[in-house]
Structures are given as C-alpha cells and as structure tokens.
Scaffold this motif. Structure first.
Motif, PDB file in Angstrom:
ATOM      1  N   MET A   1       0.844  -1.200   0.000  1.00  0.00           N
ATOM      2  CA  MET A   1       0.000   0.000   0.000  1.00  0.00           C
ATOM      3  C   MET A   1       0.879   1.248   0.000  1.00  0.00           C
ATOM      4  O   MET A   1       1.848   1.333   0.730  1.00  0.00           O
ATOM      5  CB  MET A   1      -0.856  -0.004   1.258  1.00  0.00           C
ATOM      6  CG  MET A   1      -2.279   0.361   0.980  1.00  0.00           C
ATOM      7  SD  MET A   1      -3.222   0.161   2.470  1.00  0.00           S
ATOM      8  CE  MET A   1      -3.207  -1.612   2.687  1.00  0.00           C
ATOM      9  N   THR A   2       0.541   2.162  -0.820  1.00  0.00           N
ATOM     10  CA  THR A   2       1.383   3.346  -0.931  1.00  0.00           C
ATOM     11  C   THR A   2       0.503   4.571  -1.148  1.00  0.00           C
ATOM     12  O   THR A   2      -0.610   4.475  -1.627  1.00  0.00           O
ATOM     13  CB  THR A   2       2.367   3.196  -2.097  1.00  0.00           C
ATOM     14  OG1 THR A   2       2.957   4.459  -2.358  1.00  0.00           O
ATOM     15  CG2 THR A   2       1.669   2.730  -3.368  1.00  0.00           C
ATOM     16  N   THR A   3       1.040   5.702  -0.761  1.00  0.00           N
ATOM     17  CA  THR A   3       0.275   6.930  -0.976  1.00  0.00           C
ATOM     18  C   THR A   3       0.758   7.654  -2.217  1.00  0.00           C
ATOM     19  O   THR A   3       0.252   8.701  -2.557  1.00  0.00           O
ATOM     20  CB  THR A   3       0.414   7.875   0.225  1.00  0.00           C
ATOM     21  OG1 THR A   3       1.797   8.144   0.409  1.00  0.00           O
ATOM     22  CG2 THR A   3      -0.180   7.273   1.452  1.00  0.00           C
ATOM     23  N   VAL A   4       1.761   7.075  -2.866  1.00  0.00           N
ATOM     24  CA  VAL A   4       2.254   7.724  -4.077  1.00  0.00           C
ATOM     25  C   VAL A   4       1.326   7.379  -5.229  1.00  0.00           C
ATOM     26  O   VAL A   4       1.077   6.225  -5.518  1.00  0.00           O
ATOM     27  CB  VAL A   4       3.687   7.278  -4.398  1.00  0.00           C
ATOM     28  CG1 VAL A   4       4.186   7.981  -5.649  1.00  0.00           C
ATOM     29  CG2 VAL A   4       4.598   7.588  -3.229  1.00  0.00           C
ATOM     30  N   ALA A   5       0.768   8.376  -5.860  1.00  0.00           N
ATOM     31  CA  ALA A   5      -0.153   8.131  -6.961  1.00  0.00           C
ATOM     32  C   ALA A   5       0.144   9.126  -8.059  1.00  0.00           C
ATOM     33  O   ALA A   5       0.976  10.013  -7.909  1.00  0.00           O
ATOM     34  CB  ALA A   5      -1.592   8.275  -6.492  1.00  0.00           C
ATOM     35  N   ALA A   6      -0.558   8.945  -9.165  1.00  0.00           N
ATOM     36  CA  ALA A   6      -0.398   9.878 -10.274  1.00  0.00           C
ATOM     37  C   ALA A   6      -0.667  11.286  -9.770  1.00  0.00           C
ATOM     38  O   ALA A   6      -1.626  11.498  -9.030  1.00  0.00           O
ATOM     39  CB  ALA A   6      -1.374   9.513 -11.384  1.00  0.00           C
ATOM     40  N   LEU A   8      -2.039  14.935  -9.356  1.00  0.00           N
ATOM     41  CA  LEU A   8      -3.329  15.499  -9.743  1.00  0.00           C
ATOM     42  C   LEU A   8      -3.106  16.622 -10.745  1.00  0.00           C
ATOM     43  O   LEU A   8      -2.118  17.326 -10.671  1.00  0.00           O
ATOM     44  CB  LEU A   8      -4.044  16.051  -8.500  1.00  0.00           C
ATOM     45  CG  LEU A   8      -4.426  15.008  -7.481  1.00  0.00           C
ATOM     46  CD1 LEU A   8      -4.918  15.671  -6.208  1.00  0.00           C
ATOM     47  CD2 LEU A   8      -5.495  14.100  -8.044  1.00  0.00           C
ATOM     48  N   PRO A   9      -4.049  16.776 -11.668  1.00  0.00           N
ATOM     49  CA  PRO A   9      -3.918  17.885 -12.603  1.00  0.00           C
ATOM     50  C   PRO A   9      -3.882  19.201 -11.836  1.00  0.00           C
ATOM     51  O   PRO A   9      -4.677  19.411 -10.920  1.00  0.00           O
ATOM     52  CB  PRO A   9      -5.180  17.776 -13.467  1.00  0.00           C
ATOM     53  CG  PRO A   9      -6.050  16.779 -12.819  1.00  0.00           C
ATOM     54  CD  PRO A   9      -5.241  15.976 -11.885  1.00  0.00           C
ATOM     55  N   LEU A  11      -4.338  22.995 -10.817  1.00  0.00           N
ATOM     56  CA  LEU A  11      -5.381  24.002 -11.021  1.00  0.00           C
ATOM     57  C   LEU A  11      -4.803  25.331 -10.569  1.00  0.00           C
ATOM     58  O   LEU A  11      -4.749  25.613  -9.386  1.00  0.00           O
ATOM     59  CB  LEU A  11      -6.625  23.671 -10.197  1.00  0.00           C
ATOM     60  CG  LEU A  11      -7.593  22.641 -10.756  1.00  0.00           C
ATOM     61  CD1 LEU A  11      -8.776  22.514  -9.824  1.00  0.00           C
ATOM     62  CD2 LEU A  11      -8.047  23.020 -12.138  1.00  0.00           C
ATOM     63  N   ALA A 105     -22.334  15.028   8.258  1.00  0.00           N
ATOM     64  CA  ALA A 105     -21.703  15.208   6.948  1.00  0.00           C
ATOM     65  C   ALA A 105     -21.669  16.668   6.521  1.00  0.00           C
ATOM     66  O   ALA A 105     -20.900  17.034   5.626  1.00  0.00           O
ATOM     67  CB  ALA A 105     -22.430  14.369   5.893  1.00  0.00           C
ATOM     68  N   THR A 108     -18.241  17.945   6.642  1.00  0.00           N
ATOM     69  CA  THR A 108     -17.418  17.518   5.512  1.00  0.00           C
ATOM     70  C   THR A 108     -17.723  18.391   4.303  1.00  0.00           C
ATOM     71  O   THR A 108     -16.820  18.838   3.597  1.00  0.00           O
ATOM     72  CB  THR A 108     -17.713  16.042   5.183  1.00  0.00           C
ATOM     73  OG1 THR A 108     -17.697  15.302   6.407  1.00  0.00           O
ATOM     74  CG2 THR A 108     -16.682  15.473   4.248  1.00  0.00           C
ATOM     75  N   ALA A 111     -16.299  21.836   4.784  1.00  0.00           N
ATOM     76  CA  ALA A 111     -14.841  21.851   4.733  1.00  0.00           C
ATOM     77  C   ALA A 111     -14.380  21.818   3.273  1.00  0.00           C
ATOM     78  O   ALA A 111     -13.394  22.442   2.906  1.00  0.00           O
ATOM     79  CB  ALA A 111     -14.261  20.662   5.498  1.00  0.00           C
ATOM     80  N   ALA A 112     -15.120  21.075   2.444  1.00  0.00           N
ATOM     81  CA  ALA A 112     -14.764  20.984   1.027  1.00  0.00           C
ATOM     82  C   ALA A 112     -15.087  22.282   0.299  1.00  0.00           C
ATOM     83  O   ALA A 112     -14.404  22.657  -0.648  1.00  0.00           O
ATOM     84  CB  ALA A 112     -15.493  19.816   0.370  1.00  0.00           C
TER      85      ALA A 112
ATOM     86  N   TYR B  65      -8.535  29.310   6.440  1.00  0.00           N
ATOM     87  CA  TYR B  65      -9.183  28.204   5.725  1.00  0.00           C
ATOM     88  C   TYR B  65     -10.185  28.726   4.707  1.00  0.00           C
ATOM     89  O   TYR B  65     -10.259  28.246   3.583  1.00  0.00           O
ATOM     90  CB  TYR B  65      -9.884  27.262   6.716  1.00  0.00           C
ATOM     91  CG  TYR B  65     -10.271  25.952   6.071  1.00  0.00           C
ATOM     92  CD1 TYR B  65      -9.417  24.862   6.127  1.00  0.00           C
ATOM     93  CD2 TYR B  65     -11.463  25.813   5.369  1.00  0.00           C
ATOM     94  CE1 TYR B  65      -9.738  23.667   5.506  1.00  0.00           C
ATOM     95  CE2 TYR B  65     -11.790  24.628   4.746  1.00  0.00           C
ATOM     96  CZ  TYR B  65     -10.935  23.558   4.822  1.00  0.00           C
ATOM     97  OH  TYR B  65     -11.255  22.383   4.198  1.00  0.00           O
ATOM     98  N   LEU B  72      -9.772  21.056  -0.578  1.00  0.00           N
ATOM     99  CA  LEU B  72      -9.385  19.646  -0.411  1.00  0.00           C
ATOM    100  C   LEU B  72      -8.011  19.362  -0.986  1.00  0.00           C
ATOM    101  O   LEU B  72      -7.384  18.368  -0.645  1.00  0.00           O
ATOM    102  CB  LEU B  72     -10.422  18.730  -1.067  1.00  0.00           C
ATOM    103  CG  LEU B  72     -11.822  18.742  -0.461  1.00  0.00           C
ATOM    104  CD1 LEU B  72     -12.691  17.681  -1.105  1.00  0.00           C
ATOM    105  CD2 LEU B  72     -11.776  18.536   1.051  1.00  0.00           C
ATOM    106  N   ALA B  83     -19.385  10.598  10.003  1.00  0.00           N
ATOM    107  CA  ALA B  83     -20.093  11.746   9.458  1.00  0.00           C
ATOM    108  C   ALA B  83     -20.367  11.592   7.970  1.00  0.00           C
ATOM    109  O   ALA B  83     -19.959  12.406   7.156  1.00  0.00           O
ATOM    110  CB  ALA B  83     -19.298  13.023   9.722  1.00  0.00           C
ATOM    111  N   ASN B 101     -14.270  19.705  -5.535  1.00  0.00           N
ATOM    112  CA  ASN B 101     -12.995  20.394  -5.706  1.00  0.00           C
ATOM    113  C   ASN B 101     -12.356  20.065  -7.053  1.00  0.00           C
ATOM    114  O   ASN B 101     -11.134  20.132  -7.195  1.00  0.00           O
ATOM    115  CB  ASN B 101     -12.040  20.060  -4.555  1.00  0.00           C
ATOM    116  CG  ASN B 101     -12.250  20.951  -3.346  1.00  0.00           C
ATOM    117  OD1 ASN B 101     -11.378  21.698  -2.939  1.00  0.00           O
ATOM    118  ND2 ASN B 101     -13.451  20.888  -2.762  1.00  0.00           N
ATOM    119  N   MET B 114      -5.887   2.869  -1.651  1.00  0.00           N
ATOM    120  CA  MET B 114      -4.895   3.199  -0.617  1.00  0.00           C
ATOM    121  C   MET B 114      -5.342   2.755   0.770  1.00  0.00           C
ATOM    122  O   MET B 114      -4.527   2.325   1.575  1.00  0.00           O
ATOM    123  CB  MET B 114      -4.681   4.716  -0.571  1.00  0.00           C
ATOM    124  CG  MET B 114      -3.777   5.260  -1.624  1.00  0.00           C
ATOM    125  SD  MET B 114      -3.663   7.036  -1.327  1.00  0.00           S
ATOM    126  CE  MET B 114      -3.192   7.577  -2.949  1.00  0.00           C
TER     127      MET B 114
END
Lengths: 296, 307
Positions: A1-6, A8-9, A11, A105, A108, A111-112, B65, B72, B83, B101, B114
């Motif tokens: 398992m790794t957090t290295v990924a492609a 992101l484009p 912005l 939620a 969440t 926050a986004a 923030y 994100l 949540a 996002n 992951m």
C-alpha cells in the motif's frame, strides 16, 4: 500500500465554486434512496389520485346539483395528487439539508466548500431542478390522464368562451384541454406549487437542522395553521385566509371560469404564486443567514 | 504549516479553547494530545473554519481556511468517521467530495485502494464497521493529495493491524514533507507515532515541544530500593539529600540521587541492599500527571487501600 499516486492535474486558476458544488450536490441527491422514494410517491400519487378522483367525479355528474356542477373543475381533479405530494416534496426538501446535519456530513461538505452561500445555492438549485421536472411532468401527465378518463365517461369539451353557467347547464361531463382559459396555467402552477413548498421546507431545514423538527414545522404551516385560522372569528381571520399556503395553492390551480367563484376569497393565480415564492424566499434567506453565521 | 495564535472559543459559559497558541511544522507527525473534553476537536473545527473563534486566528500555510481556493487540495481532514450519510455508498460519498474540488473520478478509486476499501466501494456506509468508517474518513482526507492533513482520533475503532497501518501511513505522509496534525488522548500512541507534541488541557496549552524533550523534562529519574533495613536506609538517603517515598510493599522510591550514589551510601552505612533498580515513569503517567489538574471530570476512584 502506498500513498504515491499519479499527480493530480494542477489548477492554477479559479476556485471551488458553484459549478463544482452543483456537481457534488447532484451526486449526493441521486445517490440516496430517499430521493427516489419521494419522487416516486409524487409520480404515483399524482397519477393515481388523479385517476381515482376523476373516475369518482365523472360517475357522479348526472346526480350533481347545480351548485355542485358549478364547482366541477376537471383541471383541479387532475391535480388531486398535489395534496399528498406537497408533504412528500417537503420531506425531500428538508432531508437534503437535515440528513447532512443528522450524520455530521455537513461539516465535511463545508470543509470541502467553505463558501457556505455557494453550498446553499447549489443544494437549492439541484433540489429545485429535480422537483420541478418531476412535478411538471407529473402535473401534465395527470392532466391528460384525467381528461382521458372524463372523455371515457362520455365527457365533452365545452365550447370556447364557456362560463360556469354553460358548465352547469351542460348535459355532458365537461372536459378541459390545455387551451381552456387558465388550464395550462393551472397545471403548470400545480408543479410550481410543489417546487416552492420543497424550497420552504429546504429553508426550514437550515433553521431547525433536524429532520423531524423541520418536517413538523412544515406540516404545521400546511395543516395546523389553516385549522387555527378557522377557529378564529371569520371577521378577523378572513383577510388572512387567502394568504395561507394551502389557499395560495388552490388559487394557483383553479381554471379561470371556476376562479370567478372565488373572487374576493382567493388571490389572483399569479399573485398567489408570487406570495408563495415570497414565503420561500424568506425561509431560504433566513436559512442562508443562519448557515453563514452559525458554527457548522 | 499550521499556525494558531490566541485561539479562543466558548460554547455558552464553557470555555472550550482558551488562548491557544501553537504551530505545527511540515515534515513530521505532530501529536495533539489532551484528555477527552480538553478542546482538541474544537481546535480542529476552528482550524477548518467550521466554527468561528471568539478571538485569535489560525492559518494554514499562511492562509485562513476560508480563503483556500481548492480546500481539499490543500487540507485533508478526518474529523468524525461516522459523518457520512448511511445510505450512500463509499464510492458516491468520495465522488461527491471529489467533484466539489474538481478532482478527477480516478482519484476516488486511487484513495479507495490506498485505504483498502476497494472491495466495499459500492456498499452503503451505514453497514460499515467503525474501523471501515475510519478508513473511509482517511480516504476522504487523502482525496485531494493535500499538503496539510488533520486527523481527529484516527485509530479509534481500529484493530491492531489497522493501528499499525495508520501509524505507518502518518509517518509516510510526514516523510513526504506534509504537515500532519493528529489528535489522540493516548500518550503512548503518540510516543510511537509523533515527533512533535502539542499538549492541551481544559482548552489551554500545556506544552508545544518535541516528544523527546517532553519526556525528558517531565520525567524524574526514580530508583526503587529494597532493604531489610528500609527505615534506617531511608534516613541515611534523606540525610544525603535524596527524596524518599516509602511504598506499601516496603520498597523505597528514591529521587534526586542516582543508582551509584545510593549503592555507595548504603555501603558506607553498612546497610544491605536487596534491590536497586531504575524506574522509568511511563509516558502515560507523565501525561496524566501533567493534565490531572486540567481534566474536567475525574472518575470516582475507589478509596486507596480498600481492596
């Protein structure tokens, strides 16, 4: 398992705004079953009650008194499902907001997209689009179904320019078409009525932040408020009656020749729609104000 | 980099956070430690702009923030694992976040992989165990590949394998140069994972330091001594300037004197020694000790000796 990924484009420009919020809210709305249950009830209740009521009323035409014949409104029979659907779209409008508070939620979501006004606008627009499409399709389908049933009972379209008097004297069951004065408007506004009620409940969701609470207040406004107004002395309450959401709904959905029966009792159809939109505007604006001001 | 200065937040008459100033640097895991109810979650919400501080400010890489353009992509957070709408699938939950996002759909599959949830991506979140929900929360935090990550009690509900996985994940993310701020009420967990520490109690800052310094400056070297002549030895050591505490079992806990000096003193006085052992105060004890004044609700402990 790794957090290295492609990667992101990148912005470099712009920021998360209404376009992103709309896509996100549409995914949220379509991905829970309650949405589809509510919308299915609107369609089934609309067509089912329309067929049921039209059948019953058509069967009674020969026995109706003159006064009852004057009240005979093929368009309104076709929109009988609205009485039930108004509560269902209210539940949907409230759930769009309160389901997120119930689970947590909403944090969440905010926050986004920290611009809370944008979140509210996106939620409201997606809800409106879905409710309006389903409500209008149901309203027109119910109208055609209802008129077809009346025709099957031997009904005939009244000649152009007919008044209530022509209707009372008609030997055959009156049938309306969309060209009957006020018919298209009445059917169209039946769908709009559901949309605006959904938005009223939506605004209440932000005020109350609790599913049961928001729905209770909404049902209270629709059902309990008219009862309270009825108990009051009529000399006192009569000026208010026409502004009750349920009476605004009636004003919006009766055809012109029947509407004449209610002059002084009901508002003009478009004025009624305007007042109802104003109610929704007040609730949504209050909700927005609290959403921006209060802790999430 | 997270910088908080003078953060304060009250709910009614309760001061949840009271003048907090600290900074969290990139490249290491920073533990955010405090007893339950000490204001950790409130602080997290203030960082995320979810609650509005009564005073003070907090910035992420210099920005508030609210001013982040693609939040994100800059900050990921696991605040509450549960949540999520219980009727939505894990995939759709993450998709809605990705869309908010402008993140590509493929990223949803990546983060699901992951955290090891790819096989249950199409299942409703309401059916998830707490551990699976934690993994989903971590997936949503990683979604935008952000440089700052906040985790509120991420190991709650995880099995030992999951705890180890989170530990390695946090260290790996920090090694990539990210800022990692992770709250816990377990000092022992932080000792294994974190390099830096921010310790709070009752909303106030107790320490903002490294784990090593925190332990060194708060642990007093203690030596356990046993002797058949414990009373006399105690007298000798006290006279030599040591702190001596007699234990119920007859042992003596000696401070301010090292092993060799205690042995020499006993020898000089002609007293026999049956045990002479260094005692390491556990991190949990240090933490309890430090925050004991700052715990809101003490449990009703049974009376000492009433066994």
């Amino acid at each position: 398992m790794t957090t290295v990924a492609a990667p992101l484009p990148a912005l470099d420009r712009g920021r998360a705004g209404l376009r992103q919020a709309l896509a996100s809210e549409w995914t949220k709305l379509r991905s829970v079953r309650s949405t589809w249950v509510c919308l299915a009830i609107v369609v089934v209740a609309g067509l089912g009650l329309s067929a049921l009521v039209s059948n019953l009323e058509a069967g009674r035409w020969a026995q109706l008194t003159a006064a009852e014949r004057a009240q005979f409104d093929p368009v309104r029979f076709s929109q009988s499902g609205v009485f039930l659907s108004q509560f269902v779209v209210g539940v949907l409008g409230a759930l769009v907001v309160t389901a997120e508070y119930a689970s947590g939620a909403m944090r969440t979501t905010l926050a986004a997209l920290p611009r809370r006004g944008t979140v509210l606008a996106a939620k409201g627009l997606v809800l409106s689009a879905v409710v309006l499409v389903v409500a209008e399709v149901t309203a027109f389908a119910s109208f055609f179904l209802s008129q077809a049933i009346l025709l099957a009972h031997g009904g005939k379209t009244l000649p152009a320019g007919s008044t209530v008097l022509n209707q009372v004297r008609s030997p055959t069951i009156p049938v309306d078409s969309l060209t009957t004065p006020g018919a298209f408007r009445a059917v169209f506004l039946a769908g709009v009525y559901l949309l605006v009620l959904a938005l009223i409940a939506f605004g209440m969701g932000f005020l109350v932040r609790h599913t049961a609470g928001a729905i209770s207040v909404f049902v209270g406004v629709l059902l309990v408020l008219p009862l309270i107004v009825q108990i009051l002395p009529s000399s006192f309450s009569q000026p208010f009656e026409r502004y009750l959401p349920s009476n605004l709904g009636v004003a919006m959905t009766v055809v012109s020749r029947t509407h004449n029966n209610f002059v002084g009792v009901l508002l003009d159809p478009w004025a009624a729609a305007g007042v109802l939109v104003l109610y929704a505007g007040v609730f949504v604006a209050l909700g927005a104000w609290l959403l921006v001001r209060r802790d999430a | 980099m997270i910088e908080a200065s003078g953060l304060a937040k009250s709910y009614g008459s309760t001061k949840a956070v009271d003048g907090l100033t600290f900074s969290v640097r990139p490249g290491v895991v920073t533990g955010f430690l405090g007893p339950n109810g000490s204001g950790k979650s409130t602080t997290m919400r203030l960082i995320m702009g979810l609650d509005r501080p009564d005073a003070g400010r907090v910035t992420l890489d210099g920005h508030r923030y609210h001013d982040l353009r693609w939040p994100l992509r800059e900050v990921g957070a696991l605040l509450e694992a549960k949540a999520v709408h219980p009727g939505r699938t894990a995939y759709n939950h993450l998709l809605s976040l990705a869309q908010s996002n402008a993140l590509p759909r493929t990223r949803v599959d990546e983060v699901l992989g992951m955290v090891g949830l790819d096989s249950v991506a199409k299942r409703k979140v309401g059916k998830f165990s707490l551990g699976m929900s934690q993994r989903l929360g971590i997936a949503s935090a990683l979604l935008g590949d952000p440089g700052v990550l906040l985790f509120d009690e991420p190991i709650n509900g995880l099995d030992p394998e999951g705890i180890l996985w989170v530990r390695n994940l946090l260290k790996g993310l920090a090694a990539e140069g990210r800022t990692i701020f992770v709250s816990s009420h377990l000092m022992s967990e932080m000792a294994l994972t974190a390099t830096d520490l921010v310790v709070i109690g009752r909303g106030r800052l107790i320490a903002d330091t490294s784990v090593a310094d925190f332990i060194a400056s708060n642990t007093e070297a203690t030596v356990l001594v046993r002797s058949p002549e414990a009373d006399r030895l105690g007298g000798v050591l006290t006279a030599a300037g040591a702190g001596v505490l007699a234990r119920d079992d007859g042992g003596l806990l000696v401070t301010r004197m090292d092993l060799a000096a205690i042995g020499d003193a006993a020898h000089a006085a002609g007293l026999p020694l049956h045990e002479l052992s260094p005692q390491q105060a556990s991190l949990e004890e240090v933490f309890m000790d430090l925050t004991s004044d700052a715990v809101d609700f003490h449990g009703l402990a049974p009376e000492r000796g009433a066994r």
